[in-house]
Design a protein around this motif. Structure first.
Motif, PDB file in Angstrom:
ATOM      1  N   GLN A 248      22.950 -34.006  68.940  1.00  0.00           N
ATOM      2  CA  GLN A 248      22.435 -33.285  70.096  1.00  0.00           C
ATOM      3  C   GLN A 248      22.930 -31.835  70.095  1.00  0.00           C
ATOM      4  O   GLN A 248      24.009 -31.528  69.600  1.00  0.00           O
ATOM      5  CB  GLN A 248      22.828 -33.995  71.387  1.00  0.00           C
ATOM      6  N   LYS A 249      22.114 -30.975  70.686  1.00  0.00           N
ATOM      7  CA  LYS A 249      22.397 -29.542  70.644  1.00  0.00           C
ATOM      8  C   LYS A 249      22.570 -28.974  72.053  1.00  0.00           C
ATOM      9  O   LYS A 249      21.788 -29.277  72.950  1.00  0.00           O
ATOM     10  CB  LYS A 249      21.249 -28.815  69.937  1.00  0.00           C
ATOM     11  N   ILE A 250      23.578 -28.130  72.206  1.00  0.00           N
ATOM     12  CA  ILE A 250      23.844 -27.470  73.476  1.00  0.00           C
ATOM     13  C   ILE A 250      23.712 -25.968  73.290  1.00  0.00           C
ATOM     14  O   ILE A 250      24.268 -25.396  72.348  1.00  0.00           O
ATOM     15  CB  ILE A 250      25.258 -27.806  73.999  1.00  0.00           C
ATOM     16  N   LEU A 251      22.961 -25.340  74.172  1.00  0.00           N
ATOM     17  CA  LEU A 251      22.823 -23.888  74.166  1.00  0.00           C
ATOM     18  C   LEU A 251      23.768 -23.307  75.210  1.00  0.00           C
ATOM     19  O   LEU A 251      23.689 -23.642  76.386  1.00  0.00           O
ATOM     20  CB  LEU A 251      21.383 -23.488  74.487  1.00  0.00           C
ATOM     21  N   VAL A 252      24.683 -22.455  74.761  1.00  0.00           N
ATOM     22  CA  VAL A 252      25.606 -21.764  75.663  1.00  0.00           C
ATOM     23  C   VAL A 252      25.125 -20.325  75.811  1.00  0.00           C
ATOM     24  O   VAL A 252      25.001 -19.600  74.820  1.00  0.00           O
ATOM     25  CB  VAL A 252      27.049 -21.792  75.120  1.00  0.00           C
ATOM     26  N   ILE A 253      24.825 -19.930  77.039  1.00  0.00           N
ATOM     27  CA  ILE A 253      24.369 -18.568  77.308  1.00  0.00           C
ATOM     28  C   ILE A 253      25.502 -17.799  77.978  1.00  0.00           C
ATOM     29  O   ILE A 253      25.986 -18.179  79.046  1.00  0.00           O
ATOM     30  CB  ILE A 253      23.111 -18.559  78.194  1.00  0.00           C
TER      31      ILE A 253
ATOM     32  N   THR B 146      26.369 -13.320  68.652  1.00  0.00           N
ATOM     33  CA  THR B 146      25.483 -14.219  69.382  1.00  0.00           C
ATOM     34  C   THR B 146      24.021 -13.826  69.190  1.00  0.00           C
ATOM     35  O   THR B 146      23.693 -12.665  68.951  1.00  0.00           O
ATOM     36  CB  THR B 146      25.804 -14.216  70.887  1.00  0.00           C
ATOM     37  N   LEU B 147      23.158 -14.813  69.311  1.00  0.00           N
ATOM     38  CA  LEU B 147      21.723 -14.566  69.250  1.00  0.00           C
ATOM     39  C   LEU B 147      21.262 -13.933  70.556  1.00  0.00           C
ATOM     40  O   LEU B 147      21.898 -14.101  71.602  1.00  0.00           O
ATOM     41  CB  LEU B 147      20.969 -15.877  69.025  1.00  0.00           C
ATOM     42  N   THR B 148      20.163 -13.210  70.523  1.00  0.00           N
ATOM     43  CA  THR B 148      19.557 -12.744  71.768  1.00  0.00           C
ATOM     44  C   THR B 148      18.776 -13.902  72.373  1.00  0.00           C
ATOM     45  O   THR B 148      18.380 -14.848  71.670  1.00  0.00           O
ATOM     46  CB  THR B 148      18.605 -11.568  71.536  1.00  0.00           C
ATOM     47  N   LEU B 149      18.522 -13.827  73.678  1.00  0.00           N
ATOM     48  CA  LEU B 149      17.765 -14.899  74.327  1.00  0.00           C
ATOM     49  C   LEU B 149      16.353 -15.010  73.766  1.00  0.00           C
ATOM     50  O   LEU B 149      15.769 -16.098  73.754  1.00  0.00           O
ATOM     51  CB  LEU B 149      17.722 -14.657  75.834  1.00  0.00           C
ATOM     52  N   GLU B 150      15.832 -13.890  73.280  1.00  0.00           N
ATOM     53  CA  GLU B 150      14.488 -13.923  72.685  1.00  0.00           C
ATOM     54  C   GLU B 150      14.451 -14.723  71.384  1.00  0.00           C
ATOM     55  O   GLU B 150      13.396 -15.184  70.961  1.00  0.00           O
ATOM     56  CB  GLU B 150      14.000 -12.494  72.408  1.00  0.00           C
TER      57      GLU B 150
ATOM     58  N   LEU C 215      25.278 -20.141  70.443  1.00  0.00           N
ATOM     59  CA  LEU C 215      25.661 -19.127  71.417  1.00  0.00           C
ATOM     60  C   LEU C 215      24.591 -18.043  71.500  1.00  0.00           C
ATOM     61  O   LEU C 215      24.127 -17.539  70.481  1.00  0.00           O
ATOM     62  CB  LEU C 215      26.995 -18.481  71.036  1.00  0.00           C
ATOM     63  N   ALA C 216      24.214 -17.689  72.713  1.00  0.00           N
ATOM     64  CA  ALA C 216      23.218 -16.635  72.929  1.00  0.00           C
ATOM     65  C   ALA C 216      23.631 -15.798  74.125  1.00  0.00           C
ATOM     66  O   ALA C 216      24.462 -16.202  74.947  1.00  0.00           O
ATOM     67  CB  ALA C 216      21.833 -17.238  73.153  1.00  0.00           C
ATOM     68  N   SER C 217      23.046 -14.611  74.233  1.00  0.00           N
ATOM     69  CA  SER C 217      23.339 -13.693  75.332  1.00  0.00           C
ATOM     70  C   SER C 217      22.165 -12.747  75.512  1.00  0.00           C
ATOM     71  O   SER C 217      21.317 -12.626  74.617  1.00  0.00           O
ATOM     72  CB  SER C 217      24.624 -12.909  75.046  1.00  0.00           C
ATOM     73  N   PRO C 218      22.073 -12.066  76.640  1.00  0.00           N
ATOM     74  CA  PRO C 218      20.934 -11.158  76.848  1.00  0.00           C
ATOM     75  C   PRO C 218      20.790 -10.098  75.765  1.00  0.00           C
ATOM     76  O   PRO C 218      19.678  -9.826  75.300  1.00  0.00           O
ATOM     77  CB  PRO C 218      21.240 -10.529  78.211  1.00  0.00           C
ATOM     78  N   GLN C 219      21.890  -9.495  75.343  1.00  0.00           N
ATOM     79  CA  GLN C 219      21.818  -8.425  74.349  1.00  0.00           C
ATOM     80  C   GLN C 219      22.132  -8.891  72.935  1.00  0.00           C
ATOM     81  O   GLN C 219      21.909  -8.149  71.975  1.00  0.00           O
ATOM     82  CB  GLN C 219      22.783  -7.299  74.735  1.00  0.00           C
ATOM     83  N   GLY C 220      22.647 -10.116  72.787  1.00  0.00           N
ATOM     84  CA  GLY C 220      23.061 -10.580  71.479  1.00  0.00           C
ATOM     85  C   GLY C 220      24.332  -9.870  71.031  1.00  0.00           C
ATOM     86  O   GLY C 220      24.872  -9.019  71.713  1.00  0.00           O
TER      87      GLY C 220
END
Length: 230
Positions: free
Chosen positions: A2-7, A84-88, A44-49
């Motif tokens: 299973q995968k969890i996305l942390v923003i 981190t990846l961007t949310l896009e 891991l992701a964030s608005p700006q990456g």
């Protein structure tokens, strides 16, 4: 697996001060290692990456947790945290749960981020759990804007107005999150003693009050996943 996305937040400036903010480190590391130690894959992701700003207060000796020390010696996780990846770049449908750490940053960027808000709605509507701790529940404001009434009557907690006052940061934020959630009709609950662990769960929505609640929120999220595996 299973995968969890942390923003995480990308925001670090505060109002009326030269002090900076960002994520409260233990609110990321405590849950992160709860997840990976249980065998979950974490993205891991964030608005700006890119690199996540860290609230410098969370790295002071009195606030360091065992997971902070583990993170300091974990080159692989540091690489993910700094890139981190961007949310896009992420697709919510690929994940089984969503988690938002706190720190004051989310009251600025995640509270108004349309992509993050849309993901929250997609997860809840797909019967996937969403969890947030401390100021992480600010991300729910973006979902509420897209679906008015989402928070009305829901049992929720977050970093309280009392805790803001005790942290001497009430004048450095655009609004108090507890007040905003109550204005939107949330059924708000908190521990009687500030800075003690407190978790609320309303169906698939799990929220924690403060840094000491981060690990317990992660455990509640894991329990929700184990009860309802994808």
């Amino acid at each position: 697996m299973q995968k969890i996305l942390v923003i995480l937040t990308s925001h670090e400036t505060m109002e009326n001060t030269d002090s900076t903010t960002g994520v409260w480190l233990g609110e990321f590391t405590d849950p992160y290692y709860e997840f990976v130690d249980k065998g979950y894959h974490v993205t891991l992701a964030s608005p700006q990456g890119g690199k996540i700003p860290v609230d410098p207060m969370s790295t002071l000796t009195e606030n360091i947790t065992a997971s902070n020390r583990r993170f300091k010696n974990d080159a692989d996780t540091q690489e993910k945290f700094n890139n981190t990846l961007t949310l896009e770049e992420v697709a919510g449908r690929e994940f089984d749960a969503l988690f938002f750490p706190g720190g004051h940053g989310p009251v600025w960027d995640l509270a108004s981020n349309e992509i993050s808000g849309k993901m929250i709605l997609e997860f809840l509507n797909s019967h996937k759990p969403v969890a947030a701790v401390c100021h992480g529940p600010a991300a729910l404001l973006a979902a509420e804007k897209q679906q008015p009434g989402l928070l009305k009557g829901r049992r929720i907690t977050c970093f309280t107005n009392t805790e803001e006052a005790l942290a001497f940061r009430s004048d450095n934020i655009p609004y108090k999150l507890e007040t905003r959630l109550k204005e939107l009709g949330a059924d708000f609950h908190a521990a009687m003693i500030p800075y003690t662990s407190h978790v609320e769960q309303d169906g698939l929505l799990i929220t924690g009050q403060n840094p000491l609640s981060a690990g317990p929120v992660a455990k509640a999220l894991i329990e929700a996943l184990e009860k309802n595996p994808s």
